[in-house]
Enzyme design. Structure first.
Site, PDB file in Angstrom:
ATOM      1  N   PRO A 103       0.786  -1.238   0.000  1.00 32.56           N
ATOM      2  CG  PRO A 103       0.110  -0.879   2.222  1.00 32.56           C
ATOM      3  CD  PRO A 103       0.845  -1.862   1.345  1.00 32.56           C
ATOM      4  CB  CYS A 129       6.582  -9.519   5.973  1.00 33.99           C
ATOM      5  SG  CYS A 129       6.295  -9.255   7.732  1.00 33.99           S
TER       6      CYS A 129
END
Length: 466
Positions: free
Chosen positions: A290, A405
């Site tokens: 984002p 991640c």
């Protein structure tokens, strides 16, 4: 269970069916996650704002929603035993309400009678009055025992419908720390035995909010003064927010600062800190949405007379990138990062590849119950394709940062090793900003851990095109 926090204060009474009370906000969040595959960290803030709760009730709603999601597997084992039924035979909204009630009974300071009463009221108003009697009976049975007593009872009784088998050593750890057993097995393969339980427990803790002071807009010390926060340990732009809504921080509202995990900051800065020869004006964020990393890159690019191309295939996420990078030298392109771009056209490329998210389970607790090993295999193919294209669009001498991640080798080391073996890139040592963080070495790469570093479990590999 280790690491699940306690809800503080006296319980707020549930107004039957009303949406402006903390239990209903928590329940609606659970339903969005279960029924719509929503992410709690995106749904809950909007629900809290719409309900206009007090700060105290907002904290309670947050604890109940996140705590219930973290503990879901363990709660399901207890509820299966207490109800004598396979939970898949019950209506899904009732199961979510039972999980919410059982979490309050077993892991908060809320009085058991109040937890049962308010949950039954919630079932009457938000599920169906006809099943409120069943909810009352099941939760009363849950309340008859402490968590320790339920654990002792379940140690000899596998519960297939919960996905946990407490009769094995790994199953007991999965039960106690509320993780699927396959994730426990992965952590056992990645960490020393003495660290596995601590790493799983850390996934059940509420993470501290990290802010990034965007270069050229505000200094880290000024941001710390403005928020009353503490400067970060690893990133020169990180500030730890001590309390409160980050959206209300003036610097965040003015886009001079943003919410970004310190580990995410560090791996982004590793790309920009790596020395290269020749041109250094064309930077690419190949998986931009984002936009947190794009904003940090854009801030640095403005100071170094560079430009960033932020590539994002999803229109709504591309809009978020545009919103995050206003007034920065960032161009947002809606395209597939596996195929976009001109060969040899970029000096620096960041590949923040879509992944299982198992490095951010503190922030997205529901991810542990959604992912299966087959999902990791599918993601690996996407990750490898993105890294291949990143190498293609990077000029000779340019640098690629591959970031995920996740700590799983199938999404990290295995992906990079396979691309390096093809001979078009060589591994670059991480710059001091990352290499001086202790206990991050993962072969020639870097791996952060929540229980070691207080960050998400970010993986970093730096590659130079040769």
């Amino acid at each position: 269970m280790v690491g699940l926090s306690k809800a503080n204060g006296r319980p707020t009474q549930t107004r039957r069916g009303g949406r402006n009370n903390p239990r209903r906000v928590a329940f609606d969040t659970l339903r969005a996650v279960s029924a719509d595959d929503a992410y709690a960290n995106l749904v809950l803030p909007k629900a809290l704002a719409a309900a206009n709760l007090s700060e105290r009730d907002s904290r309670l709603a947050t604890e109940l929603a996140y705590g219930t999601l973290r503990a879901q597997g363990t709660l399901d084992a207890v509820l299966t035993a207490a109800s004598g039924r396979d939970l898949t035979d019950l209506r899904p909204d009732l199961v979510d309400a039972l999980r919410l009630g059982a979490y309050q009974i077993l892991w908060t300071r809320i009085d058991a009678y109040a937890a049962v009463s308010t949950t039954v009221g919630l079932v009457k108003g938000a599920v169906a009055p006809k099943v409120s009697g069943l909810a009352n009976a099941v939760l009363r049975k849950v309340a008859d025992r402490s968590f320790e007593q339920w654990r002792a009872e379940l140690m000899d009784t596998p519960r297939a419908s919960s996905g946990l088998d407490p009769t094995t050593t790994r199953g007991r750890l999965a039960f106690d720390q509320s993780h699927p057993e396959w994730i426990v097995a992965e952590f056992e393969s990645l960490l020393p035995e003495s660290e596995v339980e601590a790493a799983l427990a850390e996934n059940n803790s509420a993470p501290q909010v990290h802010l990034t002071a965007r270069p050229g807009r505000i200094t880290r010390s000024d941001l710390a003064s403005q928020t009353g926060g503490e400067v970060g340990r690893w990133s020169p732009y990180a500030v730890y927010l001590s309390a409160g809504d980050p959206g209300r921080v003036p610097a965040v509202a003015a886009k001079a600062a943003g919410v970004q995990d310190e580990g995410s900051q560090a791996v982004t800065l590793a790309l920009t800190d790596t020395a290269i020869e020749g041109s250094d004006a064309a930077w690419v964020d190949l998986c931009a949405g984002p936009g947190g990393k794009s904003a940090l890159l854009g801030s640095l690019a403005r100071e170094r007379s560079a430009r960033v191309t932020a590539v994002e295939p999803a229109a709504h996420r591309a809009d978020l990138v545009r919103e995050n990078t206003t007034d920065m030298p960032v161009e947002v392109v809606e395209a597939d990062g596996r195929r976009w771009g001109r060969a040899d056209g970029a000096d620096r490329v960041l590949v923040d590849a879509p992944c299982s998210g198992l490095g951010a389970l503190r922030r997205r607790p529901e991810a542990r119950w959604r992912k299966q090993p087959v999902d990791v295999a599918e993601l690996s193919r996407l990750q490898r394709a993105l890294l291949h294209n990143a190498v293609r669009i990077t000029r000779r001498g340019g640098v690629v940062a591959y970031v995920t991640c996740s700590p799983l080798w199938a999404e990290t080391k295995d992906i990079v090793d396979s691309v390096v073996a093809e001979g078009h890139v060589e591994v670059v040592e991480s710059p001091a900003l990352v290499s001086e963080i202790p206990d991050t070495t993962a072969g020639p790469y870097r791996q952060l851990w929540p229980h070691r570093h207080g960050t998400d479990a970010m993986f970093l590999a730096l590659l130079r095109r040769v």
